[in-house]
Scaffold this motif. Sequence first.
Motif, PDB file in Angstrom:
ATOM      1  N   TRP A  41       0.886  -1.148  -0.229  1.00 35.00           N
ATOM      2  CA  TRP A  41       0.458   0.053  -0.289  1.00 35.00           C
ATOM      3  C   TRP A  41       0.701   1.589  -0.292  1.00 35.00           C
ATOM      4  O   TRP A  41       1.335   1.776   0.933  1.00 35.00           O
ATOM      5  CB  TRP A  41      -0.705  -0.497   1.204  1.00 35.00           C
ATOM      6  N   LYS A  42       1.169   1.521  -0.857  1.00 35.75           N
ATOM      7  CA  LYS A  42       2.655   2.208  -1.341  1.00 35.75           C
ATOM      8  C   LYS A  42       1.927   3.646  -1.698  1.00 35.75           C
ATOM      9  O   LYS A  42       1.891   4.903  -0.890  1.00 35.75           O
ATOM     10  CB  LYS A  42       3.968   2.232  -2.388  1.00 35.75           C
ATOM     11  N   ASP A  43       0.775   3.877  -1.964  1.00 31.59           N
ATOM     12  CA  ASP A  43      -0.420   4.916  -2.634  1.00 31.59           C
ATOM     13  C   ASP A  43      -1.857   4.778  -2.054  1.00 31.59           C
ATOM     14  O   ASP A  43      -1.822   3.867  -2.364  1.00 31.59           O
ATOM     15  CB  ASP A  43       0.063   5.769  -4.133  1.00 31.59           C
ATOM     16  N   ARG A  44      -2.561   5.932  -2.221  1.00 30.49           N
ATOM     17  CA  ARG A  44      -4.005   5.236  -2.110  1.00 30.49           C
ATOM     18  C   ARG A  44      -4.269   5.438  -3.897  1.00 30.49           C
ATOM     19  O   ARG A  44      -4.150   5.612  -4.876  1.00 30.49           O
ATOM     20  CB  ARG A  44      -4.543   6.286  -1.755  1.00 30.49           C
TER      21      ARG A  44
ATOM     22  N   SER B 294      -6.670   5.047  -7.271  1.00 31.41           N
ATOM     23  CA  SER B 294      -7.352   6.322  -7.437  1.00 31.41           C
ATOM     24  C   SER B 294      -8.148   5.835  -8.344  1.00 31.41           C
ATOM     25  O   SER B 294      -9.421   5.653  -7.967  1.00 31.41           O
ATOM     26  CB  SER B 294      -7.220   6.965  -8.020  1.00 31.41           C
TER      27      SER B 294
ATOM     28  N   ARG C  68      -4.226   4.507   4.083  1.00 31.82           N
ATOM     29  CA  ARG C  68      -4.766   4.423   2.453  1.00 31.82           C
ATOM     30  C   ARG C  68      -6.128   4.083   2.742  1.00 31.82           C
ATOM     31  O   ARG C  68      -6.877   5.305   2.124  1.00 31.82           O
ATOM     32  CB  ARG C  68      -3.678   4.084   1.538  1.00 31.82           C
TER      33      ARG C  68
ATOM     34  N   ASP D   4      -3.637  15.484   3.478  1.00 35.38           N
ATOM     35  CA  ASP D   4      -2.807  14.812   2.083  1.00 35.38           C
ATOM     36  C   ASP D   4      -3.709  13.345   1.631  1.00 35.38           C
ATOM     37  O   ASP D   4      -4.249  12.758   2.768  1.00 35.38           O
ATOM     38  CB  ASP D   4      -1.582  13.510   2.599  1.00 35.38           C
TER      39      ASP D   4
ATOM     40  N   SER E 297      -4.202  11.357  -0.228  1.00 36.43           N
ATOM     41  CA  SER E 297      -3.218   9.890  -0.132  1.00 36.43           C
ATOM     42  C   SER E 297      -3.376   9.184   0.827  1.00 36.43           C
ATOM     43  O   SER E 297      -2.602   7.780   0.907  1.00 36.43           O
ATOM     44  CB  SER E 297      -2.168   9.982  -1.062  1.00 36.43           C
ATOM     45  N   LEU E 298      -3.541   9.817   2.100  1.00 35.37           N
ATOM     46  CA  LEU E 298      -2.470   9.710   3.870  1.00 35.37           C
ATOM     47  C   LEU E 298      -4.208   9.916   4.756  1.00 35.37           C
ATOM     48  O   LEU E 298      -4.226  11.083   5.419  1.00 35.37           O
ATOM     49  CB  LEU E 298      -1.441  10.275   3.898  1.00 35.37           C
TER      50      LEU E 298
END
Length: 519
Positions: free
Chosen positions: A162-165, A167, A215, A436, A438-439
């Motif tokens: 889970w490096k990024d959320r 989309s 995320r 953020d 994504s966070l």
Amino acid sequence: MPAPASRVLFLGLDGGTMNVLTPLFGRGWLPNLATLWRRSAHGTLRSTTPMVTPVAWTSFLTGCTPQVHGIHDFHDLDPQRRAIRSVHAGRIRVPTLWQVFDNLGLEVVSLGLPMTYPAPPIRGLIVAGAEAPDLTRAFAQCPDFGAEVQATIPNYTQKLVWKDRPSRLDDLKRLSSQTQGIFQAQAEAAELADRRVDWSALMVHFHNLDGLQHRLWPYLEVDETGLRDPAWNHEVEACLRALDDAAGRLLELASKRDAAVIVASDHGFGPCKAIVNVNGLLQKAGLQRRLAYGTRFRYRASRLADRFRRWQSRRTSNNLVRQRSRSLEGQVGCDWSRTLAFAPYGGLCGSIYLNLDLVPTESAADRIRREVIDVCKDAKDPETNALLFADTFAMADRYGFDPVLEGLPDVLAHSADGYQAQAKWGPFCRRLLKPDWSLPATHAMDGVVAIDAPDIHPGPTLHAELHDLAPTALAVLGLPIPGMMQGRVLQEAFESPLPVPNDNGPPVDLPVPLVAGLD
């Protein structure tokens, strides 16, 4: 009086929090963990300062506070080389729980626990966690077991997914499927290890729970930030059900082996209101100066050089990229001739150093430290007037050693729940706070603990700290507790007090780095 148990199973729920577990128990998503909680002594487990992975899990693993075990963040600073170094298991200053077992002639299985790379040579199987650069190195202590796992359990990995959320729904489905496979693979690997090793302690660490919450927190629908999108909610639910299924398999294994069970998280979780620009705060206070527009070449060149060295390392050192040091000039874009304080790294905590080239005397250093502390203690969210930092202190005052000699920050500013301090920020950005997308969630201080063992007193009775778990586990097994352990035995979890044998044996040898180039 005989020991309550002869084995112990540890389940590491990274970022586990009752803010999530309580509503999900009620929905029936986590039946195995819910059943465990009903028969366990359970409660809150206080995290470390800062409340980040390497610090917290090292406290779990050593029974010591950061002041003693020596791990204070993901990184520290080599002032002579002006380089930022990654921490690793070889730099833990005291014996770990796994070494204590080994010193007693007992075998251990540890799967995926952070701060076990490089692994010390002990009896049993140590499979490193996410800090291992690749799967081969994660199995460096037990290559034969690694070969069998890779041949029979293809979904096993030490990676964090889970490096990024995501989309798009398609991306979510891909990551969800991968996460479910990893959770199940971890249980399968533990079952395979059980057939190989007569273990006294078995640890399985579910690290990807942390990233899932970071995320996709709104799709858990556990507070006012909840979002309802059935397709997205379904994928999150599927991941958590897979986690519970894996936990159920491990709990069944514990039952077959008559093992006590200890569940722990390294911190809690909650909504992230904003991330905090630590270097921006220092700039606003006049303690740090930005680079002028015409003088940024050196900063950009340093960043490019760091990237080149990492690329070169990946080609020549079998992907030791994550362990390579980074230049200070490539991380902090400031005018060093007019900067008194800076934060070269850190998340969840402002790790603030003084620029010793501009601090001629100790009295001047004391004055600047006090100014930095005042700046952080006074920092508030302008919309809510909430404090951004829960605690700010000089490390020399709190811990009683010279942080310069240790390569550690002069000042630590510990994030308040709901805020995430960051040094990694656009170096020329003037914003001090920003949400953020994504966070949507971040760490909180209170994690979870549950203990199921013979003679247990079930119910919400525990208010523990991470360094309490190692001595408690040893007491459950009737084993001597080393004098260096600072934690207490959680006697309130049991109907009758546990006997606590004294440890008068020789000290356990400290680990040493087993892989060249880690610093």
